[in-house]
Design a protein around this motif. Structure first.
Motif, PDB file in Angstrom:
ATOM      1  N   TYR A 146     -23.897  -7.576 -63.342  1.00 38.41           N
ATOM      2  CA  TYR A 146     -25.011  -8.522 -63.324  1.00 38.41           C
ATOM      3  C   TYR A 146     -25.347  -9.292 -64.708  1.00 38.41           C
ATOM      4  N   THR A 147     -25.427 -10.482 -64.817  1.00 37.01           N
ATOM      5  CA  THR A 147     -25.926 -11.315 -66.024  1.00 37.01           C
ATOM      6  C   THR A 147     -27.428 -11.685 -65.705  1.00 37.01           C
ATOM      7  N   ILE A 148     -28.356 -11.687 -66.222  1.00 38.52           N
ATOM      8  CA  ILE A 148     -29.768 -12.098 -65.947  1.00 38.52           C
ATOM      9  C   ILE A 148     -30.493 -12.324 -67.034  1.00 38.52           C
ATOM     10  N   TYR A 149     -31.533 -13.056 -66.939  1.00 31.50           N
ATOM     11  CA  TYR A 149     -32.517 -13.274 -68.144  1.00 31.50           C
ATOM     12  C   TYR A 149     -33.869 -13.679 -67.371  1.00 31.50           C
ATOM     13  N   SER A 150     -35.034 -13.649 -68.155  1.00 35.23           N
ATOM     14  CA  SER A 150     -36.234 -13.758 -67.705  1.00 35.23           C
ATOM     15  C   SER A 150     -36.637 -15.152 -67.913  1.00 35.23           C
ATOM     16  N   GLN A 151     -37.110 -15.780 -66.894  1.00 30.95           N
ATOM     17  CA  GLN A 151     -37.557 -17.451 -66.814  1.00 30.95           C
ATOM     18  C   GLN A 151     -38.680 -17.440 -68.022  1.00 30.95           C
ATOM     19  N   SER A 152     -39.463 -16.318 -67.918  1.00 33.75           N
ATOM     20  CA  SER A 152     -40.876 -16.436 -68.773  1.00 33.75           C
ATOM     21  C   SER A 152     -40.396 -16.321 -70.013  1.00 33.75           C
ATOM     22  N   VAL A 153     -39.428 -15.644 -70.619  1.00 28.12           N
ATOM     23  CA  VAL A 153     -39.364 -15.703 -72.044  1.00 28.12           C
ATOM     24  C   VAL A 153     -38.186 -16.293 -72.409  1.00 28.12           C
ATOM     25  N   ALA A 154     -37.491 -17.067 -71.807  1.00 29.10           N
ATOM     26  CA  ALA A 154     -36.016 -17.721 -71.915  1.00 29.10           C
ATOM     27  C   ALA A 154     -35.816 -18.517 -73.138  1.00 29.10           C
ATOM     28  N   VAL A 155     -34.776 -18.346 -73.726  1.00 28.60           N
ATOM     29  CA  VAL A 155     -34.610 -19.287 -74.824  1.00 28.60           C
ATOM     30  C   VAL A 155     -34.111 -20.531 -74.242  1.00 28.60           C
ATOM     31  N   PRO A 156     -34.806 -21.831 -74.776  1.00 30.21           N
ATOM     32  CA  PRO A 156     -34.577 -23.224 -74.209  1.00 30.21           C
ATOM     33  C   PRO A 156     -33.025 -23.511 -74.231  1.00 30.21           C
ATOM     34  N   ILE A 157     -32.547 -24.184 -73.209  1.00 30.59           N
ATOM     35  CA  ILE A 157     -31.009 -24.367 -73.182  1.00 30.59           C
ATOM     36  C   ILE A 157     -31.086 -25.893 -73.086  1.00 30.59           C
ATOM     37  N   PRO A 158     -30.883 -26.731 -74.073  1.00 25.57           N
ATOM     38  CA  PRO A 158     -30.725 -28.016 -74.187  1.00 25.57           C
ATOM     39  C   PRO A 158     -29.801 -28.937 -73.149  1.00 25.57           C
ATOM     40  N   ASP A 159     -28.684 -28.177 -73.253  1.00 24.55           N
ATOM     41  CA  ASP A 159     -27.556 -28.902 -72.265  1.00 24.55           C
ATOM     42  C   ASP A 159     -28.021 -28.754 -71.033  1.00 24.55           C
ATOM     43  N   PRO A 160     -28.194 -29.766 -70.188  1.00 24.19           N
ATOM     44  CA  PRO A 160     -28.775 -29.606 -68.670  1.00 24.19           C
ATOM     45  C   PRO A 160     -27.530 -28.893 -67.914  1.00 24.19           C
ATOM     46  N   ILE A 161     -26.202 -29.245 -68.052  1.00 24.46           N
ATOM     47  CA  ILE A 161     -25.286 -28.599 -67.221  1.00 24.46           C
ATOM     48  C   ILE A 161     -25.050 -27.383 -67.608  1.00 24.46           C
ATOM     49  N   ARG A 162     -25.168 -26.871 -69.028  1.00 24.98           N
ATOM     50  CA  ARG A 162     -24.981 -25.492 -69.051  1.00 24.98           C
ATOM     51  C   ARG A 162     -26.372 -24.630 -68.625  1.00 24.98           C
ATOM     52  N   ARG A 163     -27.548 -25.246 -68.774  1.00 24.41           N
ATOM     53  CA  ARG A 163     -28.684 -24.590 -68.139  1.00 24.41           C
ATOM     54  C   ARG A 163     -28.709 -24.410 -66.518  1.00 24.41           C
ATOM     55  N   GLN A 164     -28.136 -25.384 -66.134  1.00 20.11           N
ATOM     56  CA  GLN A 164     -28.181 -25.467 -64.542  1.00 20.11           C
ATOM     57  C   GLN A 164     -27.070 -24.297 -64.268  1.00 20.11           C
ATOM     58  N   ARG A 165     -25.883 -24.067 -64.896  1.00 21.67           N
ATOM     59  CA  ARG A 165     -24.934 -22.893 -64.537  1.00 21.67           C
ATOM     60  C   ARG A 165     -25.416 -21.748 -64.812  1.00 21.67           C
ATOM     61  N   PHE A 166     -26.150 -21.558 -66.200  1.00 23.54           N
ATOM     62  CA  PHE A 166     -26.890 -20.203 -66.217  1.00 23.54           C
ATOM     63  C   PHE A 166     -27.990 -19.773 -65.494  1.00 23.54           C
ATOM     64  N   GLU A 167     -28.685 -20.901 -64.865  1.00 17.36           N
ATOM     65  CA  GLU A 167     -29.739 -20.420 -63.914  1.00 17.36           C
ATOM     66  C   GLU A 167     -29.447 -20.302 -62.526  1.00 17.36           C
ATOM     67  N   HIS A 168     -28.287 -20.797 -62.304  1.00 17.93           N
ATOM     68  CA  HIS A 168     -27.435 -20.567 -60.772  1.00 17.93           C
ATOM     69  C   HIS A 168     -26.938 -19.154 -60.886  1.00 17.93           C
ATOM     70  N   LYS A 169     -26.371 -18.809 -62.068  1.00 22.60           N
ATOM     71  CA  LYS A 169     -25.739 -17.437 -62.180  1.00 22.60           C
ATOM     72  C   LYS A 169     -27.001 -16.329 -62.312  1.00 22.60           C
ATOM     73  N   ARG A 170     -28.057 -16.645 -62.790  1.00 21.09           N
ATOM     74  CA  ARG A 170     -29.174 -15.847 -63.024  1.00 21.09           C
ATOM     75  C   ARG A 170     -29.994 -15.545 -61.495  1.00 21.09           C
ATOM     76  N   ASP A 171     -30.047 -16.519 -60.905  1.00 24.08           N
ATOM     77  CA  ASP A 171     -30.822 -16.551 -59.601  1.00 24.08           C
ATOM     78  C   ASP A 171     -30.073 -15.775 -58.572  1.00 24.08           C
ATOM     79  N   ARG A 172     -28.892 -15.970 -58.609  1.00 32.43           N
ATOM     80  CA  ARG A 172     -27.975 -15.213 -57.557  1.00 32.43           C
ATOM     81  C   ARG A 172     -27.851 -13.955 -58.000  1.00 32.43           C
ATOM     82  N   ASP A 173     -27.514 -13.456 -59.196  1.00 24.97           N
ATOM     83  CA  ASP A 173     -27.605 -12.056 -59.552  1.00 24.97           C
ATOM     84  C   ASP A 173     -28.984 -11.390 -59.360  1.00 24.97           C
ATOM     85  N   LEU A 174     -30.095 -12.057 -59.628  1.00 20.89           N
ATOM     86  CA  LEU A 174     -31.489 -11.406 -59.428  1.00 20.89           C
ATOM     87  C   LEU A 174     -31.676 -11.314 -57.949  1.00 20.89           C
TER      88      LEU A 174
END
Length: 484
Positions: free
Chosen positions: A261-289
């Protein structure tokens, strides 16, 4: 001792009352432990103030393991939706923290002795285990454990354990021993790694203990391997390289199958400027969590199977290893004691007769042993019956002395046998109880081991199959027949 026995039985009755509403099938498991207890009491394998049931955590247990700064405390805070664990890039807590539901709005922190002295928790008498692996550390139980309460509905009916980091040199032996204890008892083990350190090769010792040593276990499916704080890799040209490096490292120590699994915390996350990459990371995070939280939600089911498995394992090892080892030790003691008795006493009698004949004289047709003549000359008028009684007492004293010597010689052998396996029951105490019983020297069997005891252990093993079937019927529907 009577008070201790009544206290144990009272705790078991309270546990049965709790399970009656939560999971009635497990009441049968408690009764199975009671049957094993009754056999162990008779054999001397358990003191009357102990129970095999107290060696099993009855509440769902979830362990959070990992290295320092792997985000374990942050993960727990996010899951409980409360900031109860301190967080930071450095080591912020060097103790195992057991988090349980509490009715108070405030989160309370209690010392390690609260866990060490309460059989309801999985760290009961942990100070003794720490003392065995790290002499002198057992008295410092508060330096290793603490209990923390939290009023979170996600925690109700569950126990979470947050561990200190594994890359600590101080107290390492005791920490690894406690970790192994936690792994054995847990229903679910989350192993977190820090994605901010993309060189896993430097952590081979940690990986070996957290991965390689667990892959050979029969319950390896309860381990979830999680690469945390993956958001820090979002600005890399190829963030997938970070994941690939960890996959290679875990593969080298044996993890070649299963989810990573690959996850990260929304509350302390490093900002991801690229919206496409951010959406991809968030989608993977939410699925794994979501999958991780689902496994946590199902831990009660896994707990039920784990307790039945613990009952079956205790009964099996008791019948196949503990009791046979006790029987072997008792038979060896009996055989060696009898042979030594015969040898020593026969030698003494022969020497006594030789001396008596050589010092005696004939008076008509009646032989007067020389030692009787000597006693008469000394003015002692003991009768032959008195002397025979003294001789009998001397032979008993000789037997006791021989028995003790053989007991001491067998104890070292028995301790070596026990050290090789973690066996249920105190075999040393049972052995010492038997060598002080006259029936043991006569029958050659441990006191309390008979057809009745053997039948009770066999019944527990037979009933375990029925318990598993009942759990299957409760949680599965292989025939597609709706449950009424």
């Amino acid at each position: 001792m009577t008070a201790g026995f009544e206290s144990v039985q009272q705790r078991l009755s309270e546990l049965e009352a709790h399970l009656e509403q939560e999971n009635p099938i497990l009441i049968n498991a408690v009764q199975g432990f009671r049957r094993l207890d009754s056999v162990a009491y008779e054999l001397g394998l358990l003191a009357k103030n102990q129970s095999f049931a107290n060696q099993v955590p009855w509440w769902p247990l979830i362990a959070i393991l990992g290295t320092f700064s792997a985000g374990k405390s942050t993960f727990i805070n996010d899951f409980l939706q409360q900031d109860i664990q301190r967080t930071g890039n450095q080591a912020v807590d060097d103790r195992f923290t057991v988090v349980v539901y509490g009715g108070d709005e405030r989160s309370l922190t209690l010392p390690g002795v609260a866990l060490d002295s309460d059989p309801r928790f999985p760290f009961y008498q942990m100070s003794q285990q720490i003392e065995r692996v790290a002499g002198g550390e057992g008295k410092r139980i508060d330096a290793y454990l603490q209990l923390r309460t939290c009023r979170s509905e996600r925690l109700r009916g569950r126990i979470l354990i947050d561990s200190p980091g594994f890359d600590a040199d101080a107290q390492r032996t005791a920490i690894l021993s406690i970790t192994d204890h936690i792994i054995d008892l847990s229903d679910l083990v989350l192993v977190l790694f820090d994605a901010r350190h993309p060189e896993p090769g430097a952590m081979r010792d940690t990986l070996k203990h957290l991965v390689a040593d667990t892959m050979r276990r029969g319950d390896s499916s309860k381990f979830l391997y999680i690469l945390n704080q993956i958001d820090t890799a979002a600005r890399e040209d190829n963030p997938e390289d970070v994941v690939a490096a960890w996959l290679r490292a875990l593969g080298e120590v044996g993890l070649t199958t299963g989810r990573f699994y690959t996850i990260y915390s929304q509350s302390v996350a490093v900002p991801i400027p690229d919206p496409i990459r951010r959406q991809r990371f968030e989608h993977k995070r939410d699925r794994d969590l979501g999958e991780i939280y689902e496994r946590i939600a199902q831990v009660e089911i896994e707990r039920a199977y784990r307790i039945v498995a613990a009952l079956r394992s205790t009964a099996t090892i008791l019948a196949d290893e503990s009791i046979p080892l006790l029987i072997t030790a008792v038979k060896r003691w009996r055989m060696r004691t009898l042979l030594a008795d015969i040898g020593v006493i026969s030698t003494l009698i022969v020497l006594f007769l030789i001396w008596s004949i050589s010092a005696g004289h004939w008076q008509g047709l009646t032989y007067q042993p020389g030692w009787l003549t000597i006693l008469e000359n000394l003015g002692l008028t003991w009768t032959l019956e008195t002397l025979e009684m003294l001789l009998f007492i001397g032979m008993i004293a000789m037997h006791i002395g021989i028995s003790r010597l053989i007991t001491w010689s067998l104890l070292s052998w028995l301790k070596k046998q026990i050290a090789q396996e973690k066996l249920p029951g105190n075999i040393i105490d049972a052995f010492l109880m038997n060598v002080h019983r006259w029936q043991t020297i006569i029958t050659g069997q441990p006191v309390g081991w008979n057809a009745w005891a053997e039948g009770r252990v066999a019944k527990v093993l037979h009933d375990c199959e029925a318990y598993v079937q009942s759990l299957n019927e409760r949680f599965t529907h292989p025939s597609d027949t709706p449950r009424q």
